[in-house]
Design a protein around this motif. Structure first.
Motif, mmCIF file in Angstrom:
data_model
loop_
_atom_site.group_PDB
_atom_site.id
_atom_site.type_symbol
_atom_site.label_atom_id
_atom_site.label_comp_id
_atom_site.label_asym_id
_atom_site.label_seq_id
_atom_site.Cartn_x
_atom_site.Cartn_y
_atom_site.Cartn_z
ATOM 1 N N HIS A 160 2.823 -1.071 4.292
ATOM 2 C CA HIS A 160 2.473 0.316 3.969
ATOM 3 C C HIS A 160 3.731 1.132 3.748
ATOM 4 O O HIS A 160 4.619 1.171 4.617
ATOM 5 N N LEU A 161 3.833 1.760 2.587
ATOM 6 C CA LEU A 161 4.930 2.671 2.286
ATOM 7 C C LEU A 161 4.508 4.065 2.727
ATOM 8 O O LEU A 161 3.608 4.674 2.136
ATOM 9 N N GLU A 162 5.145 4.551 3.767
ATOM 10 C CA GLU A 162 4.749 5.803 4.402
ATOM 11 C C GLU A 162 5.600 6.963 3.901
ATOM 12 O O GLU A 162 6.828 6.856 3.818
ATOM 13 N N ALA A 200 5.130 7.067 -3.676
ATOM 14 C CA ALA A 200 5.965 6.110 -2.949
ATOM 15 C C ALA A 200 6.357 4.908 -3.807
ATOM 16 O O ALA A 200 7.139 4.072 -3.366
ATOM 17 N N PRO A 211 4.748 2.018 -4.925
ATOM 18 C CA PRO A 211 4.542 0.672 -4.376
ATOM 19 C C PRO A 211 4.758 -0.433 -5.402
ATOM 20 O O PRO A 211 5.095 -1.568 -5.037
ATOM 21 N N ASP A 218 0.835 -1.200 0.000
ATOM 22 C CA ASP A 218 0.000 0.000 0.000
ATOM 23 C C ASP A 218 0.869 1.248 0.000
ATOM 24 O O ASP A 218 1.826 1.344 0.770
ATOM 25 N N GLY A 219 0.532 2.190 -0.858
ATOM 26 C CA GLY A 219 1.263 3.450 -0.856
ATOM 27 C C GLY A 219 0.774 4.372 -1.941
ATOM 28 O O GLY A 219 0.261 3.931 -2.981
#
Length: 212
Positions: free
Chosen positions: A158-160, A41, A43, A36-37
């Motif tokens: 999750h890519l934050e 980001a 993903p 997720d991102g």
């Protein structure tokens, strides 16, 4: 949340090992993984790295892009081309993802998933063929706004990005989506919901919440 620096190579290997050692909770032969991102980001890059790492470990893997399941323009753009709430709520056909991607990977089902459904440029169905994921295979669904919908993921990554990094790395023509991602942070709290969080403010120096 304490995050530790790591390279993308070590991160990929660590995630691939974790996925390879994870049994499907429903007893089925497939795993369903979220990467997720926001588009900024990237993903899809991590999903691609994971797919290759899993194949090297003898596990079939299939990447599916959530952007292949956008809704038709008549529904997606009902409130205009730049409405952030519509982007958050209406752009992605989550029912189709349930029907065509997740349900076929339920225990006892066929394992035949649809890789994409809708071409947003031509605004018509892609007519792609179903793809059989063999027993032991791993689905890697990548894209934005994936969490908070009760999708049956076996592992979520999750890519934050900080608000500043997200704004900096989002192209000018897509910055109208920034309020949608701010809403996602406020309402879904993806960093709390995900099993694995990867901070990617500096694309060359990620950090994560897992063991080194």
């Amino acid at each position: 949340m304490r995050l530790q620096p790591i390279t993308w190579e070590r991160l990929t290997d660590a995630l691939a090992e974790r996925i390879a050692a994870t049994p499907a909770p429903d007893g089925g032969p497939w795993l369903r993984i979220a990467v997720d991102g926001a588009p900024a980001a990237e993903p899809e890059q991590l999903a691609g790295r994971l797919a290759e790492a899993l194949r090297l470990r003898g596990r079939a893997a299939r990447c599916v892009d959530a952007h292949g399941f956008l809704r038709p323009a008549s529904l997606r753009l009902e409130y205009g081309h730049t409405d952030p709430d519509a982007y958050h709520d209406e752009w992605f056909d989550r029912r189709a993802l349930w029907r065509e991607v997740f349900q076929p990977l339920d225990a006892g089902d066929t394992g035949r998933v649809l890789p994409d459904l809708w071409d947003p440029v031509a605004d018509r169905a892609t007519r792609s063929d179903y793809v059989a994921l063999p027993p032991g295979g791993v689905l890697l669904l990548h894209g934005p706004l994936l969490l908070g919908h009760w999708f049956p993921f076996d592992l979520t990554v999750h890519l934050e990005l900080s608000a500043a990094a997200l704004a900096r790395r989002t192209p000018p023509g897509e910055r109208w989506t920034l309020p949608a991602f701010a809403r996602y942070e406020d309402e879904t709290r993806p960093a709390d919901a995900a099993d694995v969080v990867v901070r990617a403010d500096d694309a060359r120096r990620p950090a994560w919440n897992g063991p080194v």
